[in-house]
Motif scaffolding. Structure first.
Motif, PDB file in Angstrom:
ATOM      1  N   GLU A 306      18.046  -0.531  12.024  1.00  0.00           N
ATOM      2  CA  GLU A 306      17.568   0.781  12.453  1.00  0.00           C
ATOM      3  C   GLU A 306      17.046   1.599  11.270  1.00  0.00           C
ATOM      4  OE1 GLU A 306      19.115   4.777  14.844  1.00  0.00           O
ATOM      5  OE2 GLU A 306      20.503   3.140  14.404  1.00  0.00           O
ATOM      6  N   ILE A 307      17.727   1.523  10.140  1.00  0.00           N
ATOM      7  CA  ILE A 307      17.251   2.244   8.948  1.00  0.00           C
ATOM      8  C   ILE A 307      15.895   1.691   8.515  1.00  0.00           C
ATOM      9  CG2 ILE A 307      17.723   2.710   6.514  1.00  0.00           C
ATOM     10  CD1 ILE A 307      20.655   2.755   7.159  1.00  0.00           C
ATOM     11  N   ALA A 308      15.739   0.360   8.577  1.00  0.00           N
ATOM     12  CA  ALA A 308      14.458  -0.245   8.210  1.00  0.00           C
ATOM     13  C   ALA A 308      13.347   0.198   9.152  1.00  0.00           C
ATOM     14  CB  ALA A 308      14.586  -1.769   8.220  1.00  0.00           C
ATOM     15  N   ALA A 322      12.783  -0.230   3.521  1.00  0.00           N
ATOM     16  CA  ALA A 322      12.864  -1.378   4.432  1.00  0.00           C
ATOM     17  C   ALA A 322      13.127  -2.670   3.666  1.00  0.00           C
ATOM     18  CB  ALA A 322      11.575  -1.487   5.242  1.00  0.00           C
ATOM     19  N   ILE A 323      12.568  -2.798   2.485  1.00  0.00           N
ATOM     20  CA  ILE A 323      12.816  -3.992   1.658  1.00  0.00           C
ATOM     21  C   ILE A 323      14.277  -4.038   1.224  1.00  0.00           C
ATOM     22  CG2 ILE A 323      12.287  -5.046  -0.582  1.00  0.00           C
ATOM     23  CD1 ILE A 323       9.379  -4.196  -0.177  1.00  0.00           C
ATOM     24  N   TYR A 324      14.821  -2.872   0.854  1.00  0.00           N
ATOM     25  CA  TYR A 324      16.258  -2.811   0.538  1.00  0.00           C
ATOM     26  C   TYR A 324      17.088  -3.281   1.737  1.00  0.00           C
ATOM     27  CZ  TYR A 324      15.305   0.000  -3.667  1.00  0.00           C
ATOM     28  OH  TYR A 324      14.883   0.440  -4.894  1.00  0.00           O
ATOM     29  N   CYS A 325      16.681  -2.852   2.926  1.00  0.00           N
ATOM     30  CA  CYS A 325      17.408  -3.256   4.135  1.00  0.00           C
ATOM     31  C   CYS A 325      17.351  -4.771   4.327  1.00  0.00           C
ATOM     32  CB  CYS A 325      16.825  -2.553   5.352  1.00  0.00           C
ATOM     33  SG  CYS A 325      17.056  -0.756   5.375  1.00  0.00           S
ATOM     34  N   LEU A 326      16.197  -5.368   4.068  1.00  0.00           N
ATOM     35  CA  LEU A 326      16.070  -6.819   4.199  1.00  0.00           C
ATOM     36  C   LEU A 326      16.988  -7.544   3.224  1.00  0.00           C
ATOM     37  CD1 LEU A 326      12.219  -7.244   4.679  1.00  0.00           C
ATOM     38  CD2 LEU A 326      14.011  -7.601   6.383  1.00  0.00           C
ATOM     39  N   SER A 368      16.960 -11.922  15.995  1.00  0.00           N
ATOM     40  CA  SER A 368      16.889 -10.586  16.590  1.00  0.00           C
ATOM     41  C   SER A 368      16.659  -9.529  15.516  1.00  0.00           C
ATOM     42  CB  SER A 368      18.172 -10.306  17.362  1.00  0.00           C
ATOM     43  OG  SER A 368      18.180  -8.978  17.852  1.00  0.00           O
ATOM     44  N   ALA A 369      17.372  -9.635  14.398  1.00  0.00           N
ATOM     45  CA  ALA A 369      17.221  -8.661  13.313  1.00  0.00           C
ATOM     46  C   ALA A 369      15.851  -8.776  12.653  1.00  0.00           C
ATOM     47  CB  ALA A 369      18.330  -8.870  12.279  1.00  0.00           C
ATOM     48  N   PHE A 370      15.421  -9.995  12.354  1.00  0.00           N
ATOM     49  CA  PHE A 370      14.139 -10.190  11.667  1.00  0.00           C
ATOM     50  C   PHE A 370      12.964  -9.776  12.546  1.00  0.00           C
ATOM     51  CE2 PHE A 370      16.448 -13.714   9.239  1.00  0.00           C
ATOM     52  CZ  PHE A 370      16.735 -12.864   8.191  1.00  0.00           C
ATOM     53  N   ALA A 371      13.032 -10.106  13.835  1.00  0.00           N
ATOM     54  CA  ALA A 371      11.935  -9.745  14.740  1.00  0.00           C
ATOM     55  C   ALA A 371      11.814  -8.233  14.876  1.00  0.00           C
ATOM     56  CB  ALA A 371      12.160 -10.387  16.111  1.00  0.00           C
ATOM     57  N   ALA A 372      12.950  -7.529  14.895  1.00  0.00           N
ATOM     58  CA  ALA A 372      12.918  -6.071  15.030  1.00  0.00           C
ATOM     59  C   ALA A 372      12.264  -5.413  13.818  1.00  0.00           C
ATOM     60  CB  ALA A 372      14.336  -5.539  15.223  1.00  0.00           C
ATOM     61  N   VAL A 373      12.519  -5.947  12.631  1.00  0.00           N
ATOM     62  CA  VAL A 373      11.905  -5.386  11.423  1.00  0.00           C
ATOM     63  C   VAL A 373      10.423  -5.734  11.368  1.00  0.00           C
ATOM     64  CG1 VAL A 373      11.928  -5.400   8.899  1.00  0.00           C
ATOM     65  CG2 VAL A 373      14.086  -5.431  10.157  1.00  0.00           C
ATOM     66  N   ASP A 381       2.077  -6.044   3.335  1.00  0.00           N
ATOM     67  CA  ASP A 381       2.137  -7.360   2.687  1.00  0.00           C
ATOM     68  C   ASP A 381       3.428  -7.561   1.905  1.00  0.00           C
ATOM     69  OD1 ASP A 381      -0.340  -7.893   3.733  1.00  0.00           O
ATOM     70  OD2 ASP A 381      -1.447  -7.334   1.918  1.00  0.00           O
ATOM     71  N   ASP A 382       3.857  -6.521   1.162  1.00  0.00           N
ATOM     72  CA  ASP A 382       5.084  -6.661   0.361  1.00  0.00           C
ATOM     73  C   ASP A 382       6.300  -6.880   1.252  1.00  0.00           C
ATOM     74  OD1 ASP A 382       3.631  -6.307  -1.950  1.00  0.00           O
ATOM     75  OD2 ASP A 382       3.955  -4.138  -2.017  1.00  0.00           O
ATOM     76  N   LEU A 383       6.343  -6.129   2.346  1.00  0.00           N
ATOM     77  CA  LEU A 383       7.474  -6.269   3.252  1.00  0.00           C
ATOM     78  C   LEU A 383       7.495  -7.657   3.898  1.00  0.00           C
ATOM     79  CD1 LEU A 383       9.846  -4.803   4.777  1.00  0.00           C
ATOM     80  CD2 LEU A 383       8.174  -4.449   6.600  1.00  0.00           C
ATOM     81  N   VAL A 384       6.335  -8.113   4.345  1.00  0.00           N
ATOM     82  CA  VAL A 384       6.259  -9.429   4.988  1.00  0.00           C
ATOM     83  C   VAL A 384       6.659 -10.526   4.009  1.00  0.00           C
ATOM     84  CG1 VAL A 384       4.711 -11.114   6.044  1.00  0.00           C
ATOM     85  CG2 VAL A 384       4.568  -8.707   6.704  1.00  0.00           C
ATOM     86  N   ALA A 385       6.224 -10.401   2.770  1.00  0.00           N
ATOM     87  CA  ALA A 385       6.580 -11.404   1.764  1.00  0.00           C
ATOM     88  C   ALA A 385       8.092 -11.457   1.561  1.00  0.00           C
ATOM     89  CB  ALA A 385       5.869 -11.100   0.451  1.00  0.00           C
TER      90      ALA A 385
END
Length: 425
Positions: A306-308, A322-326, A368-373, A381-385
């Motif tokens: 949710e934070i991401a 969001a990257i920190y959340c990942l 479920s977590a990865f799909a939501a983000v 691009d940075d987030l997807v990487a």
């Protein structure tokens, strides 16, 4: 003994989440301390020696002035502290989501700070009431007044700590670290460590393992109230099923919402499920007005997700958060991968099926977590990487049967990202 223990555990968890319990305990302790020290001053009786010298030097008017100044300043500082805490709660709710309020309410640092100021105020009031300075008689509780001055200095140090603590507690790094710790504790509390050899895959599905006439010869046990399932005492369900020779299917897993009279379990066969047995089965479920992370692994992960999602919203546009959340999701899922996920079937000592609950696989939680983000950050691009990197690590650590599902989602996200990049080129 399970019923009273569960009730006490729920009450204790509720008290820890409240903002009044610890300050109230500290205020009552301050009252008891004040009465004890006043009694100690009284027992000195003749006021001889050091006490007598201090009484002559201090005097009733000076004692009243000191205690009044401390009490007045403490209640003022307590009001400012409460206002700053409410402002922090409002900020946390708007920026990180309302689910984060529970963490701030449970923060013992804030509770101790407020309790210290209130305790000092209450202590000074009680000591102030004991000071007498009439013509014929005077009494100054020197020890109690001296201890009040010590409390004032301690309260000043607590104020400095509070300013540092409140500034640190709203940093995203601190919040995510606490969420990761809570999620790790949830995993350790609910799932056993993985054995050296993984358990074999069940030959039958959960539905196929039930008796053939289960649907036609079973009784549904409903909830007496509405709410979210916060915990399920599976050992209680197993015990009741063994005692009455039942097969019980859990209809409401942890984290699900149940309306009043909604089905909690279905028990087979129907003729062995009396009203008393139904009550025993229903008592194995703990309901509450909200989901809690104590036994709910999915909710523990969901709070980080949710934070991401909020960080990736157009209003905030903060992919770094969001990257920190990942990173924290990868940490928790790495721990989860080493745990033994339930097959959904609980047997008795004779290996007879007794309790059935819909199993949740590692791949279900991770995907479920990865799909939501990815749904909100697929264009960054940075987030997807970073997301693909975390998914690859989770896939390597995951049980064999879960790797394919994670990698299918990995490839889907990768293709979507490439398609968007080509479209925007």
């Amino acid at each position: 003994m399970r019923g009273p223990f569960k009730f006490i555990s729920r009450i204790w968890s509720h008290l820890q989440s409240s903002f009044w319990f610890l300050p109230s305990v500290m205020a009552i302790s301050a009252m008891a301390t004040a009465l004890l020290l006043i009694l100690l001053d009284t027992l000195e009786g003749s006021q001889s020696g050091w006490i007598s010298e201090r009484t002559d030097a201090l005097g009733p008017e000076s004692a009243r002035a000191i205690l009044s100044a401390i009490a007045g300043s403490m209640i003022t500082v307590a009001g400012v502290t409460f206002s700053m805490t409410m402002l922090t709660l409002q900020l946390a709710s708007s920026q990180f989501g309302p689910r984060m309020l529970r963490n701030f309410m449970r923060d013992h640092g804030n509770q101790i700070v407020l309790g210290t100021f209130l305790s000092t105020f209450v202590y000074c009031l009680f000591v102030l009431a004991s000071v007498r300075g009439t013509e014929g008689e005077s009494f100054v509780p020197v020890i109690a007044v001296t201890f009040g001055m010590i409390l004032a200095v301690a309260s000043l140090a607590t104020l400095i700590y509070f300013i540092h603590h409140i500034a640190t507690s709203i940093r995203i790094e601190t919040i995510l670290a606490k969420l990761a710790v809570e999620a790790r504790k949830t995993v350790e509390r609910t799932l056993p460590e993985q054995a050296e050899k993984p358990a074999p895959l069940p030959e039958k599905t959960t539905q196929e393992a039930l008796p053939p006439d289960f649907a036609d010869n079973s009784r549904s046990v409903g909830a007496s109230d509405s709410g979210y399932i916060q915990s399920i005492a599976l050992d209680t369900l197993l015990q009741v099923a063994c005692e009455h020779d039942l097969v019980v299917r859990v209809e409401a897993p942890i984290g699900s919402f149940i309306p009043c009279a909604g089905s909690l379990v279905t028990a087979f066969p129907h003729d062995r499920v009396s009203d008393a047995v139904a009550d025993e089965l229903a008592n194995a479920f703990s309901l509450g007005p909200e989901r809690t992370p104590d036994y709910d692994i999915e909710f523990s992960l969901r709070r980080i997700v949710e934070i991401a999602q909020r960080a990736l919203s157009p209003g905030m546009n903060d992919p770094t958060t969001a990257i920190y959340c990942l990173d924290r999701l990868g940490e928790v899922l790495g721990i989860l991968a080493d745990r033994h996920m339930s097959t959904g079937r609980i047997m008795d000592e004779e290996m007879e099926l007794r309790v059935v609950i819909e199993p949740v696989s590692f791949a279900d939680l991770a995907c479920s977590a990865f799909a939501a983000v990815s749904r909100y950050g697929i264009s960054d691009d940075d987030l997807v990487a970073r997301l693909l990197n975390v998914m690859e690590r989770c896939s390597r650590d995951a049980p064999v049967q879960d790797r394919e599902k994670i990698m299918r989602l990995h490839d889907t996200i990768s293709l979507k990202s490439i398609g968007l990049a080509i479209e925007h080129a």
